[in-house]
Design a protein around this motif. Structure first.
Motif, PDB file in Angstrom:
ATOM      1  N   UNK B 130       0.813  -1.177  -0.013  1.00 48.67           N
ATOM      2  CA  UNK B 130       0.088   0.015  -0.037  1.00 48.67           C
ATOM      3  C   UNK B 130       0.872   1.210   0.011  1.00 48.67           C
ATOM      4  N   UNK B 131       0.512   2.189  -0.484  1.00 51.04           N
ATOM      5  CA  UNK B 131       1.249   3.495  -0.831  1.00 51.04           C
ATOM      6  C   UNK B 131       1.115   4.174   0.656  1.00 51.04           C
ATOM      7  N   UNK B 132       2.221   4.782   1.076  1.00 52.20           N
ATOM      8  CA  UNK B 132       2.093   5.314   2.363  1.00 52.20           C
ATOM      9  C   UNK B 132       1.336   7.046   2.181  1.00 52.20           C
ATOM     10  N   UNK B 133       0.922   7.395   3.170  1.00 52.45           N
ATOM     11  CA  UNK B 133       0.259   8.633   3.031  1.00 52.45           C
ATOM     12  C   UNK B 133       0.947   9.948   2.440  1.00 52.45           C
ATOM     13  N   UNK B 134       0.147  10.721   2.204  1.00 50.37           N
ATOM     14  CA  UNK B 134       0.866  12.046   1.340  1.00 50.37           C
ATOM     15  C   UNK B 134       1.689  12.693   2.395  1.00 50.37           C
ATOM     16  N   UNK B 135       1.231  12.700   3.780  1.00 47.70           N
ATOM     17  CA  UNK B 135       2.202  13.077   4.820  1.00 47.70           C
ATOM     18  C   UNK B 135       3.520  12.514   4.838  1.00 47.70           C
ATOM     19  N   UNK B 136       3.820  11.203   4.525  1.00 49.77           N
ATOM     20  CA  UNK B 136       4.930  10.536   4.700  1.00 49.77           C
ATOM     21  C   UNK B 136       5.864  11.124   3.273  1.00 49.77           C
ATOM     22  N   UNK B 137       5.164  10.978   2.426  1.00 46.53           N
ATOM     23  CA  UNK B 137       5.606  11.364   1.253  1.00 46.53           C
ATOM     24  C   UNK B 137       6.249  12.701   1.353  1.00 46.53           C
ATOM     25  N   UNK B 138       5.616  13.687   1.737  1.00 46.73           N
ATOM     26  CA  UNK B 138       6.040  15.194   2.092  1.00 46.73           C
ATOM     27  C   UNK B 138       7.455  15.082   2.965  1.00 46.73           C
ATOM     28  N   UNK B 139       7.219  14.045   4.005  1.00 48.55           N
ATOM     29  CA  UNK B 139       8.364  14.161   4.755  1.00 48.55           C
ATOM     30  C   UNK B 139       9.679  13.621   4.139  1.00 48.55           C
ATOM     31  N   UNK B 140       9.537  12.377   3.111  1.00 48.55           N
ATOM     32  CA  UNK B 140      10.358  12.242   2.318  1.00 48.55           C
ATOM     33  C   UNK B 140      11.031  13.160   1.598  1.00 48.55           C
ATOM     34  N   UNK B 141      10.060  13.981   0.935  1.00 50.45           N
ATOM     35  CA  UNK B 141      10.620  14.957   0.164  1.00 50.45           C
ATOM     36  C   UNK B 141      11.193  16.197   0.953  1.00 50.45           C
ATOM     37  N   UNK B 142      10.955  16.368   1.947  1.00 47.25           N
ATOM     38  CA  UNK B 142      11.637  17.580   2.643  1.00 47.25           C
ATOM     39  C   UNK B 142      12.974  17.040   3.205  1.00 47.25           C
ATOM     40  N   UNK B 143      13.183  15.815   3.446  1.00 50.18           N
ATOM     41  CA  UNK B 143      14.296  15.003   4.044  1.00 50.18           C
ATOM     42  C   UNK B 143      15.131  14.741   2.773  1.00 50.18           C
ATOM     43  N   UNK B 144      14.489  14.954   1.597  1.00 50.49           N
ATOM     44  CA  UNK B 144      15.139  14.493   0.311  1.00 50.49           C
ATOM     45  C   UNK B 144      15.553  13.142   0.120  1.00 50.49           C
ATOM     46  N   UNK B 145      14.708  12.274   0.663  1.00 48.59           N
ATOM     47  CA  UNK B 145      15.001  10.887   0.695  1.00 48.59           C
ATOM     48  C   UNK B 145      13.949  10.321  -0.601  1.00 48.59           C
ATOM     49  N   UNK B 146      14.382   9.692  -1.712  1.00 51.01           N
ATOM     50  CA  UNK B 146      13.806   9.650  -2.740  1.00 51.01           C
ATOM     51  C   UNK B 146      12.694   8.078  -2.267  1.00 51.01           C
ATOM     52  N   UNK B 147      11.667   8.210  -2.813  1.00 55.69           N
ATOM     53  CA  UNK B 147      10.827   7.298  -2.656  1.00 55.69           C
ATOM     54  C   UNK B 147      10.085   6.776  -3.994  1.00 55.69           C
ATOM     55  N   UNK B 148      10.118   5.711  -4.540  1.00 52.58           N
ATOM     56  CA  UNK B 148       9.723   5.044  -5.588  1.00 52.58           C
ATOM     57  C   UNK B 148       8.642   3.778  -5.432  1.00 52.58           C
ATOM     58  N   UNK B 149       7.284   4.296  -6.075  1.00 55.07           N
ATOM     59  CA  UNK B 149       6.353   3.518  -5.769  1.00 55.07           C
ATOM     60  C   UNK B 149       6.200   2.488  -7.063  1.00 55.07           C
ATOM     61  N   UNK B 150       5.990   1.174  -6.696  1.00 63.04           N
ATOM     62  CA  UNK B 150       5.796   0.398  -7.858  1.00 63.04           C
ATOM     63  C   UNK B 150       4.247   0.117  -7.927  1.00 63.04           C
ATOM     64  N   UNK B 151       3.652   0.121  -9.093  1.00 65.98           N
ATOM     65  CA  UNK B 151       2.310  -0.241  -9.238  1.00 65.98           C
ATOM     66  C   UNK B 151       1.380   0.469  -8.333  1.00 65.98           C
ATOM     67  N   UNK B 152       1.713   1.821  -7.961  1.00 72.58           N
ATOM     68  CA  UNK B 152       0.723   2.318  -7.064  1.00 72.58           C
ATOM     69  C   UNK B 152       0.396   3.839  -7.657  1.00 72.58           C
ATOM     70  N   UNK B 153      -0.595   4.371  -7.101  1.00 69.06           N
ATOM     71  CA  UNK B 153      -0.999   5.531  -7.431  1.00 69.06           C
ATOM     72  C   UNK B 153       0.080   6.800  -7.559  1.00 69.06           C
ATOM     73  N   UNK B 154       0.179   7.255  -8.707  1.00 67.05           N
ATOM     74  CA  UNK B 154       1.190   8.241  -9.048  1.00 67.05           C
ATOM     75  C   UNK B 154       0.563   9.735  -8.604  1.00 67.05           C
TER      76      UNK B 154
END
Lengths: 338, 338
Positions: B130-154
DNA sequence: TTGAAAGCGCTAACAC
DNA sequence: GTGTTAGCGCTTTCAA
């Protein structure tokens, strides 16, 4: 290697923001009792605002602890193995360990990767592929990092092991095949020796021999379905001389059955009884309905993690060698099922 | 957590032993050119004698780099997934990354574990659950750690994605089923929505509708073989009204076929054509010989790792969304196979 | 309770 | 080429 762009919000930043010292930040995040509620709240608030995360790697450097562990695995894309690794990983996580997954197909790779694990200061490792050399085991020992081997040779002093009871397997397979009165048995083993699967076949052969019914051996190119399908050709040729066959792997059994049905129009169990080993999910599929011997992947994984974890907390205890019991699963590839 | 008993042989010890400074030790192990051959040899020798291993975690602290990456996965004990993870891990290793394997079945777990990954300073993460919440994605962004989702909502801005082309899948399945002239189609989808597998079914339905041949939908309890076996009962009831069925997962297809043959004595493809999706190993097993649509797990994994790695070296580039092509595999559960 | 200071094992300037 | 020094982000005495 990896660039790392972390925006560097450190305990120092949080301390500054919260108007306290770095020690306080540390205390707040390691639920130490030596901190007042107000301080803790201030710290937590500041941390949230800044998006602070404790760097566990730095922490580990200081505390001389590590919650990283290694899992070394081969053939992860195989039903039994994937289940095993799934629960191994989740058990590790549950206990607070973080598993580094290393996939290795050849002994050489295992060697390299295991050695590498030492550089990451792992707290322990679980190996379910070819066993590493005794050199490595010794290094692990001297570094006092626990290594537990699953279904591998336990003669290497120093490593803990979890493995199925080979003797029981041979007896059980023989018993399951003998119930309908058959006496002419065969066994399939893979060409490339593997401690556990070759051992199962040998165990079965021993029991047959002891009963005065020496078993024929078929050597398959590997342990896979395709290998079973392949050797199924040779088995078809011997159909008239055989009552039952023990396949050292369910995958092998499935391949054999498909070949026998497809090319030889054989009926199973009427023309040949088949017993597999593992009890992978596919064994229960209606097209096969395979009588087999179950080794419990979940239990095996849990045992391995438990053994590792116990050894981590008590590094000086004697290596433990736990032996796992196996269960007969009667389905429809044998004639007498009780 | 983990005690860590490493016998503490540090670069200091090696330096002393070799009669050089710690910098020299460092240089020897990071093949720096700023060191003479003699010094290097002395260091290497001393290190070997002492059993020294560079502590990569400490190194990372200094260099501000990390070669740890996270792989977050659900249903690892499933054929497609295990293959995918196997090559994802091995690709990571090949590129010098060390994958931490996190198994998570529920969205909540994913959330927790992904968050935890930040504490280990991972260089990136690959998520195939399951894809993580956008909150997490944002945190990743701000920490600049790349996250790649496979076969998940883009639609989550910020994450890179690798996914199969949903539209192509619907068209292809329709085409494969239509070749023999059939017009009355159905599709199976799992009850619990999943971006990719629900998407496949929807895509197929759209194409059918556009062709003026609205497809019937069967809802299975999950995406597994058992779920397929289960819903196979309902499909058996409709056998007379159906020409072909698209199963959003091979496992589902296999379960359906077994049920149909076992309880309804149905012949496939004569009574019903079946098209699966994934092309797992089992689809090719002789008892099934399933016509299906292949998504290439190996390629998918390689793409994901590549995307992650590129993003690690160039954190500021635009998120990339790579779309993967899918291939028809004709076997014997459809009537016209060319 | 709190803060200052030292140090985990390592690398990176900087001088020599 | 080589050694000295400082410091990565954190925890932990030790005093206050």
């Amino acid at each position: 290697m990896a660039h790392k762009g972390r925006k560097a919000v450190t305990s120092f930043d949080v301390a500054e923001r919260a108007g306290v010292s770095r020690s306080m930040v540390s205390r707040a995040f390691s639920n130490s009792p030596e901190i007042s509620k107000e301080s803790r709240d201030k710290v937590i608030a500041a941390a949230k605002e800044l998006g602070y995360r404790v760097n566990y790697l730095a922490r580990g450097l200081q505390t001389k602890q590590s919650d990283l562990v290694g899992i070394v695995v081969s053939a992860l894309d195989t039903p039994y193995r994937s289940r095993q690794v799934k629960v191994t990983a989740s058990e590790c996580i549950k206990l607070g360990y973080r598993p580094i997954l290393l996939t290795a197909e050849t002994p050489g790779e295992v060697e390299t990767l295991v050695a590498m694990l030492f550089n990451y200061n792992v707290a322990g490792m679980i190996i379910t592929s070819a066993a590493p050399s005794s050199e490595i085991i010794n290094e692990a020992r001297s570094l006092s990092v626990p290594v537990v081997l699953i279904n591998r040779d336990s003669s290497e002093a120093g490593a803990d092991t979890v493995q199925t009871d080979l003797e029981q397997i041979g007896r059980l397979a023989f018993d399951m095949l003998s119930r309908s009165g058959g006496k002419r048995f065969a066994v399939i083993e893979p060409e490339t020796p593997s401690y556990s699967v070759t051992g199962r076949a040998a165990s079965f052969r021993d029991v047959c021999a002891a009963a005065g019914q020496p078993a024929q051996t078929f050597v398959a190119p590997s342990q896979s379905y395709d290998a079973g399908y392949d050797i199924g050709g040779a088995i078809g040729l011997s159909l008239a001389d055989l009552d039952g066959i023990f396949c050292s792997t369910d995958l092998l059994a499935l391949g054999v059955m498909d070949r026998l049905r497809h090319d030889w129009n054989a009926r199973i169990p009427e023309d040949l009884e088949v017993v597999g080993f593992d009890d992978i999910e596919q064994a229960a599929w209606k097209s096969y309905d395979l009588t087999t011997i179950r080794q419990d992947a979940d239990e095996q994984a849990r045992l391995a993690v438990r053994v590792m974890s116990e050894r981590i907390t008590d590094p000086d205890r004697e290596p433990s060698h736990v032996s796992q019991i196996v269960t007969p699963i009667f389905r429809n590839t044998t004639r007498r099922n009780q």
